[in-house]
Design an enzyme around this catalytic site. Structure first.
Site, short mmCIF file in Angstrom:
data_model
loop_
_atom_site.label_atom_id
_atom_site.label_comp_id
_atom_site.label_asym_id
_atom_site.label_seq_id
_atom_site.Cartn_x
_atom_site.Cartn_y
_atom_site.Cartn_z
N GLN A 42 0.84 -1.19 0.00
CA GLN A 42 0.00 0.00 0.00
C GLN A 42 0.88 1.25 0.00
OE1 GLN A 42 -2.53 0.63 3.46
NE2 GLN A 42 -4.28 1.00 2.17
N GLY A 84 3.13 1.17 12.12
CA GLY A 84 2.37 0.59 13.22
C GLY A 84 1.86 -0.79 12.86
N MET A 101 0.02 -3.28 9.26
CA MET A 101 -0.51 -3.35 7.91
C MET A 101 -1.42 -4.57 7.82
SD MET A 101 -0.81 -2.03 4.92
CE MET A 101 -1.93 -2.76 3.73
N GLU A 102 -2.64 -4.32 7.34
CA GLU A 102 -3.72 -5.30 7.42
C GLU A 102 -3.67 -6.36 6.32
OE1 GLU A 102 -4.00 -2.02 6.74
OE2 GLU A 102 -5.41 -1.66 5.12
N HIS A 134 -7.75 -2.56 15.24
CA HIS A 134 -7.78 -1.78 14.00
C HIS A 134 -7.48 -2.67 12.79
CE1 HIS A 134 -7.24 1.92 11.57
NE2 HIS A 134 -6.41 1.14 10.89
N GLU A 135 -6.40 -3.43 12.89
CA GLU A 135 -6.00 -4.25 11.74
C GLU A 135 -7.03 -5.35 11.47
OE1 GLU A 135 -3.85 -2.87 10.13
OE2 GLU A 135 -2.82 -1.66 11.64
N HIS A 164 -10.02 -4.18 9.54
CA HIS A 164 -9.75 -4.07 8.10
C HIS A 164 -10.14 -5.34 7.33
CE1 HIS A 164 -7.98 -0.25 7.12
NE2 HIS A 164 -7.05 -0.32 8.05
N GLU A 223 -10.23 3.59 5.80
CA GLU A 223 -9.73 3.94 7.14
C GLU A 223 -10.79 4.52 8.07
OE1 GLU A 223 -7.16 2.75 8.15
OE2 GLU A 223 -5.93 2.34 6.37
N ASP A 280 0.60 8.34 -0.85
CA ASP A 280 1.23 8.23 0.47
C ASP A 280 1.85 9.55 0.94
OD1 ASP A 280 0.65 5.57 0.62
OD2 ASP A 280 2.58 4.94 -0.22
N TYR A 324 -9.03 8.78 8.61
CA TYR A 324 -9.29 7.90 9.75
C TYR A 324 -10.35 8.51 10.68
CZ TYR A 324 -4.83 5.64 8.52
OH TYR A 324 -3.81 4.98 7.87
N ARG A 369 10.30 2.37 15.00
CA ARG A 369 9.02 2.85 14.48
C ARG A 369 9.09 4.38 14.32
NH1 ARG A 369 3.30 1.51 17.36
NH2 ARG A 369 1.96 2.88 16.10
N LYS A 410 7.01 6.74 13.99
CA LYS A 410 6.14 7.56 14.83
C LYS A 410 6.82 7.95 16.14
CE LYS A 410 2.01 7.15 17.61
NZ LYS A 410 0.94 6.28 18.10
ZN LIG Z 1 -5.91 1.25 8.85
#
Ligand SMILES: [Zn+2]
Length: 636
Positions: A159, A294, A296-297, A321-322, A325, A344, A401, A409, A582, A584
């Site tokens: 993605q 974080g 990826m689904e 969350h994942e 999805h 999202e 992206d 979201y 990570r 973030k």
């Molecule tokens: Zn998501």
């Protein structure tokens, strides 16, 4: 995907403007046309991908074939595929006869179209190719970038539009494809994919082991995913369903199994809300520490950052969350990247409902309130370019992206909450269940969503549609006037404790017993930016903040410590920065360090130690910050 709060900022590529011809004409008139793909699916459409690839860790390439099954319209003469940074060796029919192929012009964002003359009467083409070290979907990690530090590791991130850098196919979320794969890896490694594992232990072949996979449900190509490494598996959960498990490097497996022990309960809660899980198994792959995102689904096999392993199951909202999805995003997919909020926004709403089901309304309300705070910060950030806060995104001509934000979201979730409040939960839930059913294994656009909503929830009532401000919510910037922001008295109490401390109460007098992650987040975010060394020492000694296993809480504490140059926390800071990558977390902490008078030296010293661990995308961002003379490099 998850980065920001938990969403994955994909590999950053500077937004580049597409060539003029690419966005002209059709895009404006046909919302289903994906301007990020060269494909012309109305003529010839890829329906199935069969990969046969060998991983070469020394050369950092995958090489082999992709056999594509096509649905061909009468009279069509060629099929157009998306490629980027691939070496195409030749294209043949299934029986081996060469097919003529040519390339179109290279576009900096979309790559290069591959045009293949269709075989007479045939519906399959075989592309013989290899990836290059520039194939950004593939991350080749050194042993130092893994938890075990002995074996290399490979993973893919498709993605939004990166699958074309490792698979020559029609890389558009509206062109769903089933897939099979045979992946040959060095004998000591294991391959896993977002598909059924047909040979879990692999089959010995000359020079390695072969692993085979199949996914018979059609997915958008960005969900084709692979990981190769020293990977072990353990089932988790009550055992009756045997549908859930964790994959991880062996040294991480115990922690992963503990953290995600409730996975089957979570899956059952999701099914009770919005209908059956349609993918068979649900497993989580805990990635090496350098994983920059974080989560990826990827279907059947979510990839998550090891920073989700808090040690106390306090960060399971990321798994929720994942998992969500599996319905919103994987089962019903945005048809183009303008419609990303359909993935999202629905997922953020659904995630919250799973959390409510498992942990009660108070926890869900806290999560929603924290998200709302993040959305507000994002809206403020975009105050100069408000168009970027519309749900129907203006990404035409840009890398999808490049401008990832909280808007799709949290504003998307706010829109669905508004609908729920208006029609009532029971009716809303029945509608959402039917929405997933109606569009299962389909890809839809925002205009199609509006049509569907009118017919199935709003009773084609134009006055009601105006009253709910549907057009404003989806197509205009900011938050419409009928938005009801979530509030949480529980979070307010945490904020009040922070103010009490700032006013001079000792840490020992604070009421923090049984706090959830979100209460700690609110507490730390409410403390004043400037505190004395004595205050920080009191907080740390009483609340043990430097020793937190919860990365979200530790991150906020360390940022506060840096801002006040509270040196006793720096050992913990160095440990955190050299044990995970990570983005973030690591990027804001290095930035905070550089903002302090003596931080330059310290930041450079820690970065020299941490850099070998970090992912290329994190290095590129940090090299610029920490050594302006260095050139961003993709080579390591
Ligand atoms: Zn998501």
């Amino acid at each position: 995907m998850t980065g920001g709060r938990i969403r994955a900022a994909c590999v950053l590529i500077a937004a580049a403007v597409l060539s003029a011809a690419s966005t002209a004409g059709r895009a404006a008139s046909d919302p289903a046309h994906d301007t990020h793909s060269f494909a012309r699916p109305a003529e010839a459409r890829v329906t199935h991908v069969a990969l046969d690839l060998r991983a070469d860790f020394a050369a950092r390439t995958l090489a082999g074939t992709a056999t594509l099954t096509l649905a061909v319209a009468p009279g069509a003469r060629e099929v157009v595929l998306d490629t980027k940074d691939l070496v195409i060796e030749r294209v043949t029919e299934e029986r081996g006869g060469t097919l003529r192929h040519t390339f179109g012009d290279t576009d900096p964002v979309r790559g290069r179209p591959l045009l293949i003359a269709l075989p007479a009467g045939g519906s399959r083409v075989v592309v013989h190719y290899r990836t290059t070290p520039q194939s950004v979907a593939l991350q080749w990690l050194t042993p130092e970038q893994t938890a075990g530090r002995k074996q290399p590791y490979l993973f893919s991130q498709g993605q939004a539009i990166l699958t074309r850098t490792w698979i020559p196919t029609q890389d558009s979320p509206g062109i769903r494809q089933t897939y099979r794969a045979r992946i040959v890896v060095p004998p000591e490694l294991r391959a896993v994919m977002s598909a059924e594992h047909l040979t879990p232990d692999g089959v010995p072949v000359p020079g390695g082991r072969a692993f085979e996979f199949a996914l018979d449900s059609p997915i958008p190509p960005y969900l084709i995913a692979v990981a190769v490494g020293d990977i072990a598996f353990r089932p988790v959960g009550a055992g009756n369903s045997q549908r859930t498990g964790v994959f991880a490097e062996p040294s991480v497996l115990d922690r992963a199994a503990y953290e995600f022990a409730d996975l089957d309960r979570m899956l059952a809660a999701a099914e009770a809300l919005y209908g059956p899980y349609r993918w068979g198994r649900y497993d989580i792959l805990v990635m090496p520490p350098s994983f920059p995102f974080g989560g990826m689904e990827n279907p059947r096999l979510t990839f998550v950052s090891p920073t989700a392993l808090a040690g106390d199951r306090s960060l399971t909202s990321l798994a929720a969350h994942e998992l969500a999805h599996s319905w919103s995003g994987n089962l019903v997919t945005n048809a183009t990247w303008r419609d990303f909020w359909l993935n999202e926004g629905f997922t953020t709403y659904f995630q919250n409902r799973i959390m409510e089901q498992l942990y009660g309304p108070e926890r869900a309300q806290m999560l929603a309130t924290i998200e709302r705070q993040e959305l507000q910060e994002e809206l403020d950030r975009f105050s100069g370019t408000p168009r970027q806060t519309a749900l129907y995104a203006d990404v035409q001509g840009q890398d999808p992206d490049a401008n990832l934000s909280a808007v799709p979201y949290d504003k998307g979730a706010a829109f669905l909450r508004m609908l729920e409040l208006h029609v009532g939960r029971e009716r809303f839930d029945a509608w959402l269940r039917s929405y997933f059913e109606r569009h299962a294994f389909g890809s839809i656009t925002t205009p199609q969503f509006v049509e569907d909503l009118r017919a199935t929830l709003l009773g084609n009532d134009a006055a009601l549609e105006r009253e709910l401000r549907i057009r404003e919510w989806l197509f205009e910037p900011g938050l419409p006037g009928n938005d009801t922001p979530p509030t949480s008295p529980t979070l307010e109490r945490a904020a009040a404790e922070a103010r009490r401390f700032a006013d001079g109460s000792p840490a020992a007098s604070l009421q923090t017993e049984g706090w959830a992650t979100q209460q700690w987040q609110r507490f730390l975010a409410t403390l004043p930016e400037r505190l004395t060394g004595a205050q920080l020492a009191d907080l740390d000694a009483t609340l043990h903040l430097s020793e937190r296993g919860n990365a979200e809480v530790l991150f906020l504490w360390l940022r506060l410590a840096i801002r006040n140059e509270y040196k006793p926390a720096y050992a913990s800071l160095e440990r955190f920065l050299t044990s995970q990558g990570r983005r973030k977390f690591v990027e804001p902490l290095f930035k905070a360090l550089l903002d302090t008078p003596a931080g330059q030296t310290e930041a450079r010293r820690i970065y020299a130690r941490a850099r070998p661990l970090y992912h290329t995308s994190a290095r590129q961002a940090l090299d610029v910050l920490l050594d302006p003379s260095s050139r961003p490099s993709r080579s390591h």
